[in-house]
Design a protein around this motif. Structure first.
Motif, PDB file in Angstrom:
ATOM      1  N   ALA A 252      -1.353  13.364   0.111  1.00 45.21           N
ATOM      2  CA  ALA A 252      -1.101  12.360  -0.926  1.00 45.21           C
ATOM      3  C   ALA A 252      -0.829  10.988  -0.321  1.00 45.21           C
ATOM      4  O   ALA A 252      -1.342   9.965  -0.808  1.00 45.21           O
ATOM      5  N   LEU A 253      -0.040  10.935   0.750  1.00 45.60           N
ATOM      6  CA  LEU A 253       0.279   9.651   1.380  1.00 45.60           C
ATOM      7  C   LEU A 253      -0.976   9.007   1.989  1.00 45.60           C
ATOM      8  O   LEU A 253      -1.181   7.790   1.877  1.00 45.60           O
ATOM      9  N   LEU A 254      -1.809   9.823   2.644  1.00 49.92           N
ATOM     10  CA  LEU A 254      -3.059   9.299   3.198  1.00 49.92           C
ATOM     11  C   LEU A 254      -3.968   8.765   2.098  1.00 49.92           C
ATOM     12  O   LEU A 254      -4.600   7.711   2.250  1.00 49.92           O
ATOM     13  N   ALA A 255      -4.020   9.493   0.977  1.00 54.65           N
ATOM     14  CA  ALA A 255      -4.852   9.064  -0.145  1.00 54.65           C
ATOM     15  C   ALA A 255      -4.369   7.722  -0.691  1.00 54.65           C
ATOM     16  O   ALA A 255      -5.164   6.800  -0.927  1.00 54.65           O
ATOM     17  N   ILE A 256      -3.060   7.588  -0.875  1.00 51.86           N
ATOM     18  CA  ILE A 256      -2.485   6.353  -1.425  1.00 51.86           C
ATOM     19  C   ILE A 256      -2.769   5.170  -0.511  1.00 51.86           C
ATOM     20  O   ILE A 256      -3.223   4.106  -0.960  1.00 51.86           O
ATOM     21  N   MET A 257      -2.527   5.350   0.792  1.00 49.38           N
ATOM     22  CA  MET A 257      -2.674   4.224   1.727  1.00 49.38           C
ATOM     23  C   MET A 257      -4.122   3.925   2.096  1.00 49.38           C
ATOM     24  O   MET A 257      -4.408   2.863   2.654  1.00 49.38           O
ATOM     25  N   SER A 258      -5.043   4.850   1.799  1.00 50.11           N
ATOM     26  CA  SER A 258      -6.459   4.547   2.024  1.00 50.11           C
ATOM     27  C   SER A 258      -7.032   3.746   0.854  1.00 50.11           C
ATOM     28  O   SER A 258      -7.988   2.978   1.020  1.00 50.11           O
ATOM     29  N   ILE A 259      -6.433   3.898  -0.327  1.00 50.46           N
ATOM     30  CA  ILE A 259      -6.902   3.164  -1.505  1.00 50.46           C
ATOM     31  C   ILE A 259      -6.334   1.748  -1.518  1.00 50.46           C
ATOM     32  O   ILE A 259      -7.032   0.774  -1.799  1.00 50.46           O
ATOM     33  N   TYR A 260      -5.050   1.629  -1.214  1.00 54.41           N
ATOM     34  CA  TYR A 260      -4.395   0.325  -1.150  1.00 54.41           C
ATOM     35  C   TYR A 260      -3.825   0.099   0.251  1.00 54.41           C
ATOM     36  O   TYR A 260      -3.266   1.016   0.837  1.00 54.41           O
ATOM     37  N   ARG A 261      -3.978  -1.116   0.750  1.00 55.96           N
ATOM     38  CA  ARG A 261      -3.281  -1.458   1.992  1.00 55.96           C
ATOM     39  C   ARG A 261      -1.789  -1.285   1.739  1.00 55.96           C
ATOM     40  O   ARG A 261      -1.271  -1.715   0.708  1.00 55.96           O
TER      41      ARG A 261
END
Length: 454
Positions: A252-261
């Protein structure tokens, strides 16, 4: 309903129940609502923090699992503290844990009332709190299987939400979707990576936040006695926890930070809401509100189950006459009196919520309760070290590999996290409060006359 003595509970929990309960115990509202604040503290290195805390919790759960595997009839893993450290430490830790979980349940019930107010603004919050508590209490009176079913579906909702987030990120990545000025990509995480982007202090502050996200993961240690095949089921559930941590938290954290800086993710807003709004779900806020509502209901349901079994075990072991009614089982194999007592204690929540002047004190109490989880974990690991030196140790059982190395590391890790609470303004007062509880109740326990169960 009449009650009767019964030495063993109804084994109504199936393998799928325990597997989902184990997952639900590793996913809380801290991820859905607090991920933005965690990322804001230290950026992509928050992934490392989750891995470290996850490893510490896995050592704890393997230690609990090894003791429960040797004696799967225990209703609470806390019984091992009494067995291996003595009745006084056991009495202290069981009462502390019982009160901790009651306070957590009160906080979750308050959260449920707030989330329900999103859809039912015209109904007083206290009414929804009473109704939800009555429904979950009624569910827990039926059979442990019904509790398992509720947790199964509560857990499923959280899993679907996280998998939906991860799949969304993957689809946006392959379609080279632009979120703002940036393209959705893992490069949003790696470009300009710094381990301490906001300084060493913020990095260490994130440890206590992530620790709180994992609190109650040990709940699986309360379900062992009520599974159909306790040894097989417990072993499988605990061994799969690292995979779940990587998949659900890290994924989930990787997904969030790949979508938004990560620098663009606000600390006071749920990244889940932002991402679901990005892909065109206008009712994203309502969707996440539903998810966190079920998450809070799951935590409250688990707290009812856990506190009920702990009160039963506490009453059975210590032999206090005033607690004897809580050793009775209903016809459906539930410690009914213990359950009703727990529900009555939690029922104080609506009254507390209606007193404006006590709101800050309530937040303080729940914060102290969360800190005391660390004390419970430390005492449990110390009991485990005693178990390994006792005649009960089964070298052919569910043995924790490298226990002499990993357990001291876990103990040191939990101690350092507890000490760190005194260095940040949001945690120092609750940390002092937890020390006050340890000293005062510790002295009460020390001078208490020891009683033995009949």
């Amino acid at each position: 309903m009449t009650t009767k003595e019964n030495k063993t509970p109804t084994r109504g929990l199936k393998n799928r129940h325990i597997q989902l309960i184990a997952i639900a115990g590793t996913i809380g509202t801290g991820l859905f609502l607090g991920a933005g604040k965690s990322i804001h503290l230290t950026g992509p290195s928050i992934i490392f923090v989750y891995l470290v805390i996850g490893a510490l919790m896995f050592v704890l759960l393997r230690a609990i699992g090894e003791m429960l595997y040797q004696d799967p009839n225990q209703h609470s893993f806390l019984n091992f503290v009494s067995r291996y450290l003595g009745t006084k430490p056991g009495y202290f830790i069981q009462w502390s844990y019982l009160l901790v979980v009651v306070f957590v349940a009160m906080a979750e019930l308050t959260a449920i009332g707030t989330y329900m107010h999103f859809w039912l603004p015209g109904i007083p919050v206290w009414i929804t709190e009473v109704v939800v508590l009555a429904l979950l209490t009624g569910l827990n009176t039926l059979n442990s299987r019904f509790f398992g079913e509720a947790e199964f579906w509560f857990g499923m909702i959280k899993i679907v939400a996280i998998i939906g987030l991860i799949l969304t990120a993957i689809i946006l990545m392959f379609s080279h979707y632009h979120s703002g000025a940036d393209t959705v990509s893992l490069r949003n995480i790696s470009d300009g990576f710094q381990f301490f982007p906001n300084g060493l202090s913020k990095f260490f502050e994130s440890f206590q936040m992530v620790m709180f996200a994992f609190v109650a993961m040990e709940f699986i240690g309360m379900t062992a006695a009520e599974t159909e095949n306790p040894r097989t089921t417990l072993k499988k559930a605990i061994n799969q926890i690292p995979i779940r941590i990587v998949l659900f938290y890290i994924g989930a954290l990787l997904a969030i930070m790949s979508i938004y800086r990560w620098q663009e993710i606000p600390a006071d807003q749920s990244p889940f809401v932002m991402i679901f709004q990005l892909i065109g779900i206008k009712w994203a806020a309502a969707l996440i509100n539903f998810v966190v509502l079920t998450s809070a209901a799951s935590a409250l349901n688990s707290a009812l189950f856990s506190t009920t079994r702990n009160l039963y075990s506490l009453s059975k072991i210590n032999g206090d006459k005033i607690l004897k009614p809580f050793t009775k089982f209903s016809k459906s194999g539930i410690p009914l009196n213990a359950l009703l007592c727990t529900a009555i204690l939690i029922l104080l929540t609506p009254f507390i919520s209606m007193i404006p002047a006590i709101s800050n004190a309530f937040v303080f109490i729940t914060s102290v309760a969360t800190n005391l989880f660390l004390v419970v974990y430390l005492m449990t690991l110390l009991a485990y070290l005693k178990y390994r030196k006792s005649n009960d140790f089964d070298p052919e059982g569910f043995v924790l590999p490298g226990a002499s190395f990993f357990v001291p590391i876990a103990i040191g890790g939990f101690i350092l996290i507890f000490i760190s609470l005194f260095f940040f303004k949001d945690t120092v007062v609750p940390a002092i409060g937890s020390v006050i509880w340890i000293v005062i109740f510790g002295l009460i326990t020390f001078f208490r006359k020891t009683k033995t169960a009949e």
